[in-house]
Enzyme design. Structure first.
Site, short mmCIF file in Angstrom:
data_model
loop_
_atom_site.label_atom_id
_atom_site.label_comp_id
_atom_site.label_asym_id
_atom_site.label_seq_id
_atom_site.Cartn_x
_atom_site.Cartn_y
_atom_site.Cartn_z
N ASP A 13 -2.41 81.13 27.53
CA ASP A 13 -1.38 81.52 28.70
C ASP A 13 -2.44 82.12 29.82
O ASP A 13 -3.03 83.17 29.30
CB ASP A 13 -0.08 82.32 28.26
CG ASP A 13 0.58 82.64 29.64
OD1 ASP A 13 0.43 82.22 30.88
OD2 ASP A 13 1.05 83.73 29.46
N MET A 14 -2.55 81.36 30.85
CA MET A 14 -3.53 82.20 31.87
C MET A 14 -2.91 83.18 32.53
O MET A 14 -1.68 83.62 32.35
CB MET A 14 -3.50 80.97 33.31
CG MET A 14 -4.06 79.58 32.67
SD MET A 14 -5.32 79.44 31.49
CE MET A 14 -6.60 79.98 32.57
N ARG A 56 7.20 91.46 39.62
CA ARG A 56 7.30 90.26 40.00
C ARG A 56 8.85 90.15 40.57
O ARG A 56 9.67 91.21 40.42
CB ARG A 56 7.39 89.14 38.88
CG ARG A 56 7.16 87.96 39.21
CD ARG A 56 7.41 86.84 37.80
NE ARG A 56 6.26 86.65 37.51
CZ ARG A 56 6.13 85.70 36.31
NH1 ARG A 56 7.25 85.28 35.67
NH2 ARG A 56 5.07 85.45 35.84
N ASP A 111 0.54 76.85 33.56
CA ASP A 111 -0.36 77.55 33.10
C ASP A 111 -0.42 78.19 31.65
O ASP A 111 -1.13 78.94 31.25
CB ASP A 111 -0.54 78.92 34.02
CG ASP A 111 0.16 80.29 33.35
OD1 ASP A 111 1.53 79.83 32.70
OD2 ASP A 111 0.04 81.27 33.52
N GLU A 112 0.48 77.34 30.80
CA GLU A 112 0.46 77.50 29.41
C GLU A 112 0.05 76.11 28.81
O GLU A 112 0.82 75.31 28.91
CB GLU A 112 1.98 77.78 29.07
CG GLU A 112 2.19 79.39 29.14
CD GLU A 112 3.74 79.46 28.66
OE1 GLU A 112 4.04 80.40 27.88
OE2 GLU A 112 4.56 78.60 29.38
N1 DCP Z 1 5.56 81.42 38.61
C1 DCP Z 1 6.39 81.05 39.60
N2 DCP Z 1 7.81 81.07 39.41
C2 DCP Z 1 8.11 81.78 38.40
C3 DCP Z 1 7.34 82.12 37.44
C4 DCP Z 1 6.05 82.07 37.64
O1 DCP Z 1 6.20 80.22 40.41
N3 DCP Z 1 9.44 82.19 38.33
C5 DCP Z 1 4.16 81.02 38.73
C6 DCP Z 1 3.29 81.97 39.14
C7 DCP Z 1 2.52 82.65 37.87
C8 DCP Z 1 2.61 81.22 37.09
O2 DCP Z 1 3.75 80.54 37.43
O3 DCP Z 1 1.26 82.96 38.34
C9 DCP Z 1 2.39 81.40 35.74
O4 DCP Z 1 3.64 82.29 35.17
P1 DCP Z 1 3.47 83.11 33.92
O5 DCP Z 1 4.87 83.54 33.69
O6 DCP Z 1 2.47 82.72 33.06
O7 DCP Z 1 2.94 84.65 34.61
P2 DCP Z 1 1.28 85.08 35.24
O8 DCP Z 1 0.27 83.89 34.89
O9 DCP Z 1 1.51 84.99 36.61
O10 DCP Z 1 1.02 86.42 34.63
P3 DCP Z 1 0.95 86.65 33.07
O11 DCP Z 1 -0.52 87.16 33.06
O12 DCP Z 1 1.94 87.64 32.61
O13 DCP Z 1 1.01 85.36 32.14
MG MG Z 2 0.51 83.37 32.71
#
Ligand code: DCP
Ligand code: MG
Length: 619
Positions: A13-14, A56, A111-112
């Protein structure tokens, strides 16, 4: 494929993904508190901003209040709404790196990705002899559940890892734990390569199945990875809320918490399979019973592309949609965005969506109330999709609309045959999707005559226009002996009939008879429906495993399954056309076909999108 008991699965997961993509484009933002915002709502938060209290799903102004130094980047806009193409492409870069090493990758979100690395681990074990000391050095970012504590503290991590490795290597019978240690080395290498090639950090979970790998991944972030061995599952489950587990975030998790008083995963152990069967269907009860014990048999399904494609937008505050004009504008924008992406997806992945889901949220007494409706997808046509969405949502406009999503799913593979792509890309089939086929005159006169000849030989009574259908058909399928049924199902009935006739004429009477017998059981060969056409063709081969079709519950031979799905696509499409297009916008052949039906429903006039819009214009 590896068997469930032997599997080693990793979830990658990024970290704060959209933020990383933005700071790669704007290096001055690297290491800064940063959020990426869409429609003024924060969707991604850098770890620096998280440390300063930014979370968030708050508004950009609120993020600024909490952390005045935070940088706010608005994500790109297209079709009047946020455009995630840049982030999707960045995710694809990561997949390209993983693909170089692991063939079994399932892209789970933007991103996963899940990786089945069982074979990589077993190959490495055979070829490399590693001591616990070698492993300790290689695993410099690895945590072990039950040994390293819950924080990201480096001393605790390194001492815990060392203790675990010593135990693993002292106890020569713990083969599985040793395999997990090797897996973690491989995942450290993969993550390093992602950083080198894409400049992104990521986190990972390493375990025996998808649920545990996902759970482990979230325990230590960013730029870390976590091993979860089966020996540690029951202890960990005493602290894991039910709704934090994959597949339990929604309705099932809610039922467990509210009706069965299950708050953490270990509470689930109290229930026998019989208890669970009283509340859930067999499949769910079985899955819950297993996952309570850390067992999940779902394999990593190699899939590098998403299972669904959607265009959606929130309409917060004053932007809420309150009138038909606003609705018309936005369903048009969303449908335009959706069709662009579906066409690109078709080019890239040779597949077509078969289900369209229109979802929208109302604001009722300050609360979001969600409504959704699914229908067959039909042709990729902006006006048609906008029309369906408008039709569904406009019936319920009493309360402001605050969210709309047009989603497509249930993809089926199709071969790109002949001019099919350009046919659907020309957009000439907007009001009359099945009839406005503008044929490009590419085939030679000679070819056309030859086709007409075959047609005449097969059926002397065919008119000149009917022979034209065969020419049209060949424009789409240059090789008429290799007709893609899912594509055929999207064409006018006239062309479908022509294809059936062509195939019938090409077959010897003997073959026809034999096939007629094989396809007995109520379905006669050479009939008029697409169903007959598909059944006839699918009856010839008897091999491979059987798959249950979720649509009709029949067992279908594995190698005929995609063809069988095409049949449902065709059938659903037919229903959808009949429903959503008025008879007046359908061409003669479709009309003829409908008039044959005695169903009262088929005679009912349905309203087209144009009629909605013109009515609206007149108001
Ligand atoms: N995203 C989105 N809408 C959402 C949730 C996430 O557009 N309801 C987008 C923004 C994030 C990306 O998807 O950057 C990936 O979601 P993640 O849940 O993996 O969150 P992040 O990668 O930002 O953070 P983490 O480091 O916790 O994985
Ligand atoms: Mg992520």
């Amino acid at each position: 494929m590896s068997s469930p008991e032997d599997r080693i699965i990793a979830l990658i997961d990024m970290d704060c993904f959209f933020c990383q993509v933005e700071s790669r484009d704007h290096p001055e933002l690297k290491g800064q508190p940063l959020v990426v915002s869409q429609n003024n709502v924060v969707l991604a938060v850098s770890y620096e901003a998280r440390a300063l209290g930014v979370t968030r799903f708050i508004r950009s102004e609120e993020a600024k209040e909490k952390c005045p130094t935070v940088n706010i980047v608005n994500s790109p806009i297209s079709h009047g709404k946020s455009d995630n193409t840049k982030y999707r492409m960045a995710g694809q870069e990561v997949i390209q790196v993983l693909k170089q090493h692991c063939p079994t990758i399932e892209r789970a979100s933007i991103d996963e990705a899940y990786l089945d690395i069982t074979k990589l681990v077993d190959d490495r074990l055979e070829t490399t002899l590693s001591s616990s000391e070698d492993l300790r050095t290689s695993l410099s970012n690895t945590f072990v559940v039950g040994y390293c504590g819950p924080s990201n503290d480096e001393i605790q991590r390194s001492q815990g890892l060392q203790r675990w490795l010593e135990e693993v290597f002292d106890d020569i019978s713990d083969d599985q734990a040793r395999r997990l240690a090797i897996a973690a080395v491989i995942v450290e290498e993969l993550r390093r390569e992602i950083l080198q090639k894409c400049s992104f950090t990521c986190s990972a979970g390493i375990s025996y199945n998808k649920v545990l790998a996902k759970l482990a991944c979230g325990l230590h972030k960013p730029n870390k990875q976590t091993i979860l061995s089966s020996a540690e599952v029951s202890e960990l489950f005493t602290a894991v809320p039910v709704n934090k587990v994959r597949n339990l975030g929604g309705k099932i998790g809610k039922t467990l918490m509210e009706n069965l008083n299950c708050n953490v995963m270990s509470d689930l152990m109290r229930f026998t399979l019989q208890d669970l069967l009283k509340v859930f269907d067999e499949k769910t009860a079985d899955w819950l019973f297993n996952i309570a014990r850390g067992v999940d048999n779902e394999p990593v399904t190699p899939r590098l592309i998403c299972k669904s494609i959607a265009a959606s937008k929130n309409f917060f505050g004053k932007a809420a949609i309150t009138d038909l004009e606003g609705l018309k504008e936005w369903v048009g924008e969303l449908a335009g965005d959706l069709v662009e992406r579906l066409e690109q997806d078709f080019e890239d992945n040779n597949r077509r969506a078969t289900t369209l889901t229109v979802c929208y949220h109302h604001l009722v007494e300050k609360k979001n109330v969600s409504q959704s409706k699914s229908c067959p997808m039909g042709p990729y046509n902006k006006e048609r999709i906008a029309g369906i969405a408008f039709d569904i949502i406009s019936r319920n406009m009493q309360m402001p609309i605050v969210f709309i999503s047009l989603g497509t799913s249930k993809f089926v593979s199709v071969q790109k045959s002949g001019n099919f792509v350009s046919y659907f890309k020309k957009g000439v089939h907007s009001a009359k999707p099945m009839e406005n086929l503008e044929i490009r005159k590419e085939g030679s006169q000679e070819e056309a005559r030859e086709i007409s000849k075959i047609s005449r030989e097969g059926n002397e009574e065919k008119s000149v226009e009917d022979r034209g259908s065969l020419i049209k058909l060949q424009e789409i399928f240059p090789d008429l002996n290799d007709i893609d049924h899912s594509v055929l199902a999207l064409l006018p009935m006239e062309l479908q009939d022509e294809a059936k006739l062509y195939i019938k004429n090409k077959e010897s009477p003997k073959v026809n008879n034999a096939k007629s017998k094989m396809s007995s059981g109520g379905v006669r060969n050479g009939g008029n429906t697409i169903k007959n056409f598909v059944v006839k063709n699918s009856s010839a081969v008897e091999k491979s495993s059987m798959i249950r079709c979720s649509e009709c519950d029949q067992m279908i031979q594995g190698d005929k399954f995609s063809e069988h799905c095409d049949f449902h696509v065709a059938q659903n499409l037919q229903k959808s056309i009949n429903r959503s297009l008025g008879r007046e916008v359908l061409g003669d052949s479709l009309k003829r076909n409908r008039e044959k039906s005695s169903s009262p429903k088929s005679n009912k006039k349905t309203r087209s999108i144009d009629s909605y819009f013109s009515k609206f214009k007149n108001n």
